[in-house]
Design an enzyme around this catalytic site. Structure first.
Site, mmCIF file in Angstrom:
data_model
loop_
_atom_site.group_PDB
_atom_site.id
_atom_site.type_symbol
_atom_site.label_atom_id
_atom_site.label_comp_id
_atom_site.label_asym_id
_atom_site.label_seq_id
_atom_site.Cartn_x
_atom_site.Cartn_y
_atom_site.Cartn_z
ATOM 1 N N GLY A 16 0.781 -1.234 0.000
ATOM 2 C CA GLY A 16 0.000 0.000 0.000
ATOM 3 C C GLY A 16 0.810 1.281 0.000
ATOM 4 N N MET A 94 -3.439 -7.052 -7.617
ATOM 5 C CA MET A 94 -2.792 -8.067 -8.440
ATOM 6 C C MET A 94 -3.758 -9.089 -9.050
ATOM 7 S SD MET A 94 0.097 -6.840 -8.439
ATOM 8 C CE MET A 94 1.331 -5.889 -7.530
ATOM 9 N N LEU A 97 -9.967 -8.135 -12.846
ATOM 10 C CA LEU A 97 -11.301 -7.737 -12.385
ATOM 11 C C LEU A 97 -12.163 -7.431 -13.600
ATOM 12 C CD1 LEU A 97 -12.666 -6.960 -9.575
ATOM 13 C CD2 LEU A 97 -12.181 -4.590 -10.214
ATOM 14 N N ASN A 109 -5.324 2.320 -13.366
ATOM 15 C CA ASN A 109 -4.274 1.426 -12.871
ATOM 16 C C ASN A 109 -2.929 2.078 -13.176
ATOM 17 O OD1 ASN A 109 -3.121 -1.049 -11.877
ATOM 18 N ND2 ASN A 109 -2.690 -1.625 -14.006
ATOM 19 N N HIS A 111 1.028 0.983 -13.991
ATOM 20 C CA HIS A 111 1.886 -0.156 -14.326
ATOM 21 C C HIS A 111 3.333 0.320 -14.358
ATOM 22 C CE1 HIS A 111 2.950 -4.045 -15.884
ATOM 23 N NE2 HIS A 111 3.709 -3.446 -16.794
ATOM 24 N N ASP A 152 -3.477 -4.842 -18.201
ATOM 25 C CA ASP A 152 -2.670 -3.716 -18.722
ATOM 26 C C ASP A 152 -3.069 -3.280 -20.127
ATOM 27 O OD1 ASP A 152 -1.151 -3.989 -16.352
ATOM 28 O OD2 ASP A 152 0.104 -5.501 -17.296
ATOM 29 N N GLN A 178 9.192 3.553 -8.921
ATOM 30 C CA GLN A 178 8.128 3.861 -7.955
ATOM 31 C C GLN A 178 8.133 5.333 -7.554
ATOM 32 O OE1 GLN A 178 8.458 0.769 -4.981
ATOM 33 N NE2 GLN A 178 7.318 -0.668 -6.261
ATOM 34 N N GLU A 181 6.237 6.827 -10.225
ATOM 35 C CA GLU A 181 4.801 6.532 -10.034
ATOM 36 C C GLU A 181 4.174 7.511 -9.047
ATOM 37 O OE1 GLU A 181 3.802 2.544 -8.800
ATOM 38 O OE2 GLU A 181 5.296 1.673 -10.119
HETATM 39 C C1 GAR Z 1 3.613 -0.599 -7.711
HETATM 40 O O1 GAR Z 1 4.941 -0.443 -8.072
HETATM 41 C C2 GAR Z 1 2.801 -0.806 -8.961
HETATM 42 O O2 GAR Z 1 3.331 -0.238 -10.097
HETATM 43 C C3 GAR Z 1 2.831 -2.278 -9.138
HETATM 44 O O3 GAR Z 1 2.807 -2.796 -7.842
HETATM 45 C C4 GAR Z 1 3.404 -1.886 -6.937
HETATM 46 C C5 GAR Z 1 2.468 -1.725 -5.768
HETATM 47 O O4 GAR Z 1 3.094 -1.289 -4.642
HETATM 48 N N1 GAR Z 1 1.686 -2.668 -9.922
HETATM 49 C C6 GAR Z 1 1.726 -3.591 -10.874
HETATM 50 O O5 GAR Z 1 2.723 -4.234 -11.154
HETATM 51 C C7 GAR Z 1 0.402 -3.784 -11.587
HETATM 52 N N2 GAR Z 1 0.582 -4.567 -12.795
HETATM 53 P P1 GAR Z 1 2.246 -1.037 -3.312
HETATM 54 O O6 GAR Z 1 1.498 -2.314 -2.963
HETATM 55 O O7 GAR Z 1 3.285 -0.707 -2.266
HETATM 56 O O8 GAR Z 1 1.325 0.113 -3.555
#
Ligand code: GAR
Length: 211
Positions: A16, A94, A97, A109, A111, A152, A178, A181
């Site tokens: 999270g 993950m 849906l 979302n 990615h 995706d 990240q 992100e």
């Molecule tokens: C994030 O880096 C996100 O990009 C990736 O999971 C991580 C979640 O981190 N998502 C994917 O790979 C989706 N295909 P978090 O649980 O700490 O928020």
């Protein structure tokens, strides 16, 4: 046209950090949204603890309790609808849906790569960064897109590049992706909150702001 602040539900499966970033930006008045609920698909997801600490209602719908995507999706949507959001935000969610018609282009979302590279089934979290390094790609990045019922695949809202460095490991690359992100995902949500995003087929149009 959404009213502000934008009511969002966050779906997550893990730690999270994405949720935490949204909480922090909302607290700082930098994201015009209100998190009306958090739903986790895995037991013990630390994101639930983050929600609790901030007084955000939360629920768990365990993927493993359901035989297939349609039955799991139905249970998740029942819970989402109880929170009555304008937008659903996947934050490290993950599981696949299904998307009901009234939520088409109302689920986003993030990615951790530049879609359509390094995406699809099995490509999530660290698997993505390992694949980027194994391929020898020089640039990766972040994609924010509307989610549809396939991994995706939905229309792309924003993308931003992240260079791959000579001595990168999956961990060091993940850290920089990240960080990107944490900038780009809230930007996209803010654009939606301001009613500036429209979708035409696969194309997302972003209306320029007045500022
Ligand atoms: C994030 O880096 C996100 O990009 C990736 O999971 C991580 C979640 O981190 N998502 C994917 O790979 C989706 N295909 P978090 O649980 O700490 O928020």
């Amino acid at each position: 046209m959404p009213k502000s602040p934008l009511k969002i539900v966050v779906l997550l499966s893990g730690s999270g950090t994405t949720l935490q970033n949204l909480i922090d930006l909302i607290d700082q008045g930098r994201l015009d949204a209100r998190i009306v609920g958090v739903i986790a698909s895995r037991a013990g997801a630390y994101g639930l603890e983050r929600a609790r600490k901030h007084g955000i209602p939360s629920a768990t719908v365990l993927r493993k309790d359901f035989a297939d995507t349609p039955t799991f999706s139905a249970a998740v949507w029942t819970q989402i609808r109880e929170y009555d959001p304008e937008l659903v935000v996947m934050a490290g969610f993950m599981s696949l849906l299904d998307v009901p018609d009234d939520f088409a282009n109302r689920i986003v979302n993030v990615h951790p790569a530049l879609i359509p590279a390094f995406c699809g089934k099995g490509m999530y979290g660290h698997h993505v960064h390992e694949a980027v390094l194994a391929y020898g790609a020089k640039i990766t990045g972040v994609t924010v897109h509307f989610a549809n019922a396939h991994y995706d695949e939905g229309p792309i809202i924003l993308q931003a590049p992240v260079p791959v460095l000579e001595d990168d490991t999956p961990d060091s690359l993940a850290e920089r992706v990240q960080a990107k992100e944490r900038e780009v995902y809230p930007q996209a949500i803010q654009l939606i909150a301001e009613g500036r995003v429209s979708v035409e087929g696969r194309k997302v149009h972003i209306r320029q702001g007045n500022a």
